[in-house]
Motif scaffolding. Structure first.
Motif, mmCIF file in Angstrom:
data_model
loop_
_atom_site.group_PDB
_atom_site.id
_atom_site.type_symbol
_atom_site.label_atom_id
_atom_site.label_comp_id
_atom_site.label_asym_id
_atom_site.label_seq_id
_atom_site.Cartn_x
_atom_site.Cartn_y
_atom_site.Cartn_z
ATOM 1 N N ALA A 128 50.403 -51.365 100.687
ATOM 2 C CA ALA A 128 49.897 -50.345 101.591
ATOM 3 C C ALA A 128 49.930 -48.989 100.884
ATOM 4 O O ALA A 128 49.462 -48.868 99.763
ATOM 5 C CB ALA A 128 50.709 -50.341 102.891
ATOM 6 N N SER A 129 50.503 -47.978 101.497
ATOM 7 C CA SER A 129 50.506 -46.642 100.899
ATOM 8 C C SER A 129 51.447 -45.730 101.679
ATOM 9 O O SER A 129 51.663 -45.932 102.892
ATOM 10 C CB SER A 129 49.103 -46.040 100.910
ATOM 11 N N ARG A 130 51.952 -44.726 101.000
ATOM 12 C CA ARG A 130 52.685 -43.650 101.651
ATOM 13 C C ARG A 130 51.859 -43.049 102.791
ATOM 14 O O ARG A 130 52.393 -42.590 103.798
ATOM 15 C CB ARG A 130 53.000 -42.577 100.595
ATOM 16 N N ALA A 131 50.550 -43.069 102.640
ATOM 17 C CA ALA A 131 49.655 -42.498 103.644
ATOM 18 C C ALA A 131 49.794 -43.176 104.999
ATOM 19 O O ALA A 131 49.442 -42.590 106.028
ATOM 20 C CB ALA A 131 48.205 -42.595 103.169
ATOM 21 N N ALA A 144 44.153 -43.495 105.242
ATOM 22 C CA ALA A 144 45.455 -43.495 105.911
ATOM 23 C C ALA A 144 45.471 -44.486 107.072
ATOM 24 O O ALA A 144 46.451 -45.232 107.260
ATOM 25 C CB ALA A 144 45.783 -42.089 106.402
ATOM 26 N N ALA A 145 44.396 -44.510 107.858
ATOM 27 C CA ALA A 145 44.328 -45.425 109.001
ATOM 28 C C ALA A 145 44.355 -46.884 108.550
ATOM 29 O O ALA A 145 45.012 -47.726 109.170
ATOM 30 C CB ALA A 145 43.069 -45.147 109.817
ATOM 31 N N SER A 146 43.649 -47.187 107.455
ATOM 32 C CA SER A 146 43.619 -48.573 106.972
ATOM 33 C C SER A 146 44.995 -49.024 106.503
ATOM 34 O O SER A 146 45.400 -50.163 106.753
ATOM 35 C CB SER A 146 42.592 -48.723 105.849
ATOM 36 N N LYS A 147 45.724 -48.133 105.857
ATOM 37 C CA LYS A 147 47.048 -48.501 105.352
ATOM 38 C C LYS A 147 48.077 -48.549 106.477
ATOM 39 O O LYS A 147 49.007 -49.363 106.442
ATOM 40 C CB LYS A 147 47.476 -47.524 104.261
ATOM 41 N N GLY A 148 47.913 -47.687 107.486
ATOM 42 C CA GLY A 148 48.772 -47.801 108.657
ATOM 43 C C GLY A 148 48.573 -49.130 109.357
ATOM 44 O O GLY A 148 49.527 -49.769 109.806
ATOM 45 N N GLY A 149 47.326 -49.560 109.446
ATOM 46 C CA GLY A 149 47.034 -50.861 110.028
ATOM 47 C C GLY A 149 47.633 -52.001 109.230
ATOM 48 O O GLY A 149 48.124 -52.984 109.798
ATOM 49 N N MET A 150 47.615 -51.866 107.923
ATOM 50 C CA MET A 150 48.188 -52.916 107.076
ATOM 51 C C MET A 150 49.692 -53.049 107.305
ATOM 52 O O MET A 150 50.231 -54.167 107.372
ATOM 53 C CB MET A 150 47.892 -52.613 105.604
#
Length: 237
Positions: A128-131, A144-150
């Protein structure tokens, strides 16, 4: 993992973190298949913007790995600016979501079904990401939204299937010295961004790869659902 040869599928394996993950996993008791969009260097080709690409990749990986996948590492991702005033804002949003989240979700689903069908334990490692927690620039809502979803998906999988020995982990890197990050650092003023990282530098792909390898092979089952940060203390939860 079991004493038998571990079979692993890694997406986004042509460069950066994904390539480093494959390199870290190549050892006597592991068989690894990597994916890239073009399929260069013995990697399987899969363009996740195309319908059915994730399912076809899964089948091709199974054929390459003698019908069994024990570990899925979702690393493929897109990081492109999407200014609010852009005429193609929604198209860019959808493209990023498709590559970063939907394709990963499709592969996670196939992995869980595969583990269940064979009544065997398995592992999923999502990059994912820090984002996902800190957010990102005004031009990167979609990322950011895609990584939050992940991250949310990873936690859901961990909670749902732990009793079956199906484990899931998420890794949230900050800036990592890949081609995507180098371009971003240059465009946003590298010195200013580096000043926000207490460690004083961005991560190296091999550092993130070492975490992914641990999650794929050695992390204890009780760690399932863990989200591991690797951002030089630029965001501390």
């Amino acid at each position: 993992m079991s004493n038998s040869k571990t079979h692993i599928l890694v997406t986004g394996a042509s460069r950066g973190i994904g390539k480093a993950i494959v390199e870290s996993l190549v050892q006597d008791n592991v068989s690894v298949v990597g994916q890239s969009t073009a399929g260069d260097d013995d990697l399987l080709a899969a363009d996740f913007t195309r319908d059915g690409a994730a399912g076809l990749l899964w089948q091709q990986a199974l054929e390459r790995l003698d019908g069994r996948i024990d570990v899925l590492v979702n690393n493929a991702g897109l990081f492109q600016p999407n200014p609010l005033a852009a005429d193609d804002w929604l198209e860019s949003w959808d493209r990023t979501m498709t590559i970063n989240l939907t394709a990963s979700a499709e592969l996670c689903r196939l992995a869980v079904l595969h583990f269940q069908q064979h009544d065997e334990p398995g592992r999923i490692v999502n990059i994912a990401s820090r984002a996902a927690y800190r957010g990102d620039s005004p031009d990167h809502w979609h990322y950011a939204a895609s990584k939050g979803g992940m991250v949310a998906m990873t936690k859901t999988i961990a909670r749902a299937y732990a009793r079956n020995g199906i484990l899931a982990f998420a890794i949230c890197p900050g800036f990592t010295m890949t081609g995507m990050a180098e371009d971003y650092l240059e465009s946003r003023g590298g010195d200013k961004l580096l000043a926000d990282i207490p460690l004083g530098r961005v991560a190296q792909p091999a550092e993130i790869a070492s975490i992914a390898r641990y999650c794929a092979l050695d992390a204890p089952p009780s760690m399932t659902g863990a989200v591991l940060d690797a951002n030089g203390a630029s965001f501390v939860r």
